[in-house]
Design an enzyme around this catalytic site. Structure first.
Site, PDB file in Angstrom:
ATOM      1  N   HIS A 187      -0.384   5.829   7.439  1.00 41.08           N
ATOM      2  CA  HIS A 187      -1.567   5.013   7.132  1.00 41.08           C
ATOM      3  C   HIS A 187      -1.657   3.953   8.206  1.00 41.08           C
ATOM      4  O   HIS A 187      -0.687   3.259   8.488  1.00 41.08           O
ATOM      5  CB  HIS A 187      -1.448   4.354   5.751  1.00 41.08           C
ATOM      6  CG  HIS A 187      -2.438   3.235   5.572  1.00 41.08           C
ATOM      7  ND1 HIS A 187      -3.803   3.430   5.657  1.00 41.08           N
ATOM      8  CD2 HIS A 187      -2.271   1.903   5.369  1.00 41.08           C
ATOM      9  CE1 HIS A 187      -4.413   2.273   5.497  1.00 41.08           C
ATOM     10  NE2 HIS A 187      -3.512   1.337   5.323  1.00 41.08           N
ATOM     11  N   GLU A 235       0.810  -1.223   0.000  1.00 35.93           N
ATOM     12  CA  GLU A 235       0.000   0.000   0.000  1.00 35.93           C
ATOM     13  C   GLU A 235       0.847   1.280   0.000  1.00 35.93           C
ATOM     14  O   GLU A 235       0.360   2.342   0.382  1.00 35.93           O
ATOM     15  CB  GLU A 235      -0.927   0.016   1.214  1.00 35.93           C
ATOM     16  CG  GLU A 235      -1.996  -1.059   1.158  1.00 35.93           C
ATOM     17  CD  GLU A 235      -3.093  -0.782   2.178  1.00 35.93           C
ATOM     18  OE1 GLU A 235      -4.184  -0.361   1.760  1.00 35.93           O
ATOM     19  OE2 GLU A 235      -2.843  -0.972   3.383  1.00 35.93           O
ATOM     20  N   HIS A 258     -11.413  -0.281   6.655  1.00 35.30           N
ATOM     21  CA  HIS A 258      -9.982  -0.446   6.497  1.00 35.30           C
ATOM     22  C   HIS A 258      -9.183   0.332   7.555  1.00 35.30           C
ATOM     23  O   HIS A 258      -8.527  -0.285   8.392  1.00 35.30           O
ATOM     24  CB  HIS A 258      -9.607   0.006   5.080  1.00 35.30           C
ATOM     25  CG  HIS A 258      -8.178  -0.202   4.711  1.00 35.30           C
ATOM     26  ND1 HIS A 258      -7.733  -0.242   3.404  1.00 35.30           N
ATOM     27  CD2 HIS A 258      -7.073  -0.361   5.462  1.00 35.30           C
ATOM     28  CE1 HIS A 258      -6.431  -0.444   3.391  1.00 35.30           C
ATOM     29  NE2 HIS A 258      -6.007  -0.515   4.615  1.00 35.30           N
TER      30      HIS A 258
HETATM   31 MN    MN Z   1      -3.958  -0.734   5.174  1.00 31.85          MN
END
Ligand code: MN
Length: 246
Positions: free
Chosen positions: A94, A75, A164
């Site tokens: 993140h 990612e 998420h």
């Molecule tokens: Mn993630």
């Protein structure tokens, strides 16, 4: 990046792990201080375990510049897309911190509940990967998905990701770590307060006033504390001020 800057990124990883913002997953990057079209991010490894030798450099499209056999995060595209869209951003987190997840899936907006959390702003958008990309494994593993997420973030410092986690942007590593830790605290406190009754959130004017009077000293004081808790040396260096703040 010089050795001190690499160590600072290692420290950011260790702090976020120590404070429960990341676990085996989640990551933090910094824009390259000399080459603004590059960013620095660890190889795919749990933040608690990261060493300076794990730090890689990437082009904004996620291409590793000197991979040397190291496996990058799937990612990583999230980081480059935000740096591409936001010249003011110098650090990105993140994560999947547990407190924020409920606000990404219920339609209940995450709003600032106390002054330390004002940097999230009064409007926190929720990005849903299914809107543009249909049923996926929810990983932001392509440039188009990452750019869509960056567009949802817009000029803000936080966006939630449905089912998420979230992304957090900052003007420095110190600021992005600060914002990510206080975002998680806000989410936890908001859920607790909502169970008691109607919540009075910070107003737009209060958020503006907090950010206008916040100085780099606030970030410095927190950074020293978190370094101590994470067992990392406190690296005193002159740093950039917070995004949109004093
Ligand atoms: Mn993630």
């Amino acid at each position: 990046m010089d050795a001190a800057a690499l160590e600072q990124l290692v420290t950011a990883n260790r702090i976020l792990a120590r404070e429960g913002i990341v676990d085996a997953f989640g990551h933090v990057s910094v824009r390259h201080p000399a080459y603004t079209d590059r960013y620095c991010l660890s190889r795919a490894r749990a933040p608690e375990c990261i060493e300076a030798a794990d730090i890689m450099q990437f082009a904004l499209d996620g291409t590793p510049l000197e991979p040397a056999g190291r496996k990058p995060y799937a990612e990583r595209f999230i980081h480059g897309a935000i740096y591409e869209a936001r010249p003011d951003v110098r650090a990105v987190v993140h994560n999947h911190s547990p407190g924020v997840i409920p606000f990404g899936v219920t339609g209940v907006p995450l709003r600032p509940i106390m002054h330390m959390c004002a940097s999230m702003g009064t409007e926190v958008p929720v990005w849903d990967s299914r809107t543009s990309f249909g049923d996926t494994n929810l990983l932001v593993a392509t440039v188009p998905m990452a750019r869509d997420l960056a567009a949802a973030l817009g000029p803000r410092s936080v966006a939630l990701m449905r089912g998420h986690g979230c992304v957090v942007a900052g003007g420095s590593l110190r600021e992005v770590v600060f914002n990510a830790i206080y975002l998680e605290l806000n989410a936890t406190l908001q859920q607790r307060a909502s169970a008691l009754g109607e919540v009075t959130f910070l107003s737009d004017g209060e958020v503006r006033a907090v950010l206008a009077t916040r100085t780099s000293f606030t970030l410095e004081r927190a950074w020293e504390y978190w370094c101590r808790r994470a067992g990392r040396p406190y690296d005193v260096r002159p740093m950039e001020g917070p995004l949109g703040g004093g």
